[in-house]
Design a protein around this motif. Structure first.
Motif, short mmCIF file in Angstrom:
data_model
loop_
_atom_site.label_atom_id
_atom_site.label_comp_id
_atom_site.label_asym_id
_atom_site.label_seq_id
_atom_site.Cartn_x
_atom_site.Cartn_y
_atom_site.Cartn_z
N TRP A 77 -6.04 34.56 43.94
CA TRP A 77 -6.20 35.61 42.83
C TRP A 77 -5.29 36.97 43.26
N THR A 78 -4.77 37.57 42.14
CA THR A 78 -3.97 38.71 42.21
C THR A 78 -4.77 39.79 41.85
N THR A 79 -5.03 41.01 42.55
CA THR A 79 -6.09 41.77 42.17
C THR A 79 -5.37 43.10 41.80
N THR A 80 -5.88 43.90 40.82
CA THR A 80 -5.37 45.20 40.05
C THR A 80 -6.62 46.02 39.93
N ASN A 81 -6.76 47.16 40.49
CA ASN A 81 -7.90 48.02 40.23
C ASN A 81 -7.38 49.43 39.72
N TYR A 138 -2.55 47.34 43.56
CA TYR A 138 -2.17 45.98 43.21
C TYR A 138 -1.99 45.26 44.35
N LYS A 184 -11.33 46.68 36.27
CA LYS A 184 -11.25 45.79 37.54
C LYS A 184 -10.65 44.40 37.12
N ARG A 185 -9.49 43.83 37.47
CA ARG A 185 -8.65 42.76 37.06
C ARG A 185 -8.40 41.81 38.27
N LYS A 186 -8.19 40.76 37.96
CA LYS A 186 -7.53 39.79 38.63
C LYS A 186 -7.01 38.70 37.66
N ASN A 234 -1.13 41.15 45.51
CA ASN A 234 -0.72 39.93 45.39
C ASN A 234 -0.71 39.07 46.62
#
Length: 261
Positions: free
Chosen positions: A236-240, A55, A219-221, A57
């Motif tokens: 964008w905050t990303t989460t993989n 994660y 794969k999220r943002k 941010n």
């Protein structure tokens, strides 16, 4: 019954009937979406999952890097971190949730402090929910409302608003699902984070992968937005989620709070 009363009665009966139909349509769309991502029964039959979580941010200079483990029965949740900037810690940080209580250890020592234990509870329940969310949207206490259609980037979506009863979960967030009319998948959704005092929406966009027959938005943002789904944030905050493995041998004692040392 006089003519006026009959008209009023018929009008309100029509409103009630229409509302019931719309609610049913929204639930049907959610049901079709659940089947499109693999089906609720098929998902829970996999029993458990573990995966790597990253994660980032950039706006809040916040990073989390860890390995997550869940058992679907009783919603058990566990994570071993190598980076945990929310708690200002690197190295050996472990969080657990046994279905009732959450806990956190630093270098093997159980924390007694309210703040890190509160953060551990939030992350353990939130991360579990994010992973299992689509399969829980027909659970008791979930409310569904159909809000029409929208076209985004040339794709048409059915819009379904999700809210929760007062006693459902630690906090009652709002979700607005964009269900792709063609694929039945949720390509994006709006959400709040009431547990962190965030009432304004964030926009989550996802890409899917398929593991053991289950489509996972791995794969999220997300970014700040308005309720029309328009981006108003700058970063964008990303989460993989990577190395996803279902139905492995898990020692369930890891979810139990360790003894004080």
């Amino acid at each position: 019954m006089n003519t006026y009363k009959k008209v009023v009665y018929t009008f309100f009966l029509s409103l009630i009937t229409t509302s019931a139909i719309i609610a049913q349509d929204a639930k049907q769309l959610v049901s079709e979406m659940i089947e499109a991502v693999g089906g609720k029964e098929n998902f829970y039959n996999l029993k458990n999952v573990n995966y790597d979580y990253a994660y980032n941010n950039p706006e809040a200079s916040m990073k989390l890097t860890n390995h997550e483990t869940y058992v679907f029965h009783k919603e058990l949740s566990y994570a071993k971190y190598t980076e945990h900037s929310i708690l200002g810690a690197n190295g050996s940080v472990i969080e657990g949730y046994d279905g009732t209580n959450a806990w956190v250890t630093f270098d093997g020592k159980l924390s007694k402090e309210e703040k890190p234990n509160g953060i551990a509870r939030f992350l353990r329940k939130t991360n579990y929910y994010w992973f299992t969310m689509f399969f829980k949207l027909l659970d008791n206490g979930v409310n569904h409302a159909y809000e029409g259609t929208k076209t985004v980037n040339g794709k048409t979506y059915d819009i379904v608003k999700i809210t929760f009863g007062k006693n459902v979960g630690d906090a009652q967030d709002t979700y607005v699902l964009y269900i792709n009319k063609k694929t039945k998948l949720v390509d994006q959704f709006l959400f709040t984070v009431v547990g962190m005092g965030m009432q304004d929406p964030l926009l989550m966009v996802m890409e899917y992968e398929t593991v053991d027959g289950i489509k996972i938005g791995s794969k999220r943002k997300y970014i700040a937005s308005n309720w029309d789904g328009e981006v108003i944030g700058k970063q964008w905050t990303t989460t993989n989620w990577t190395n996803i493995k279902f139905n492995t041998d898990i020692d369930t004692s890891i979810f139990q709070q360790p003894s004080m040392k």
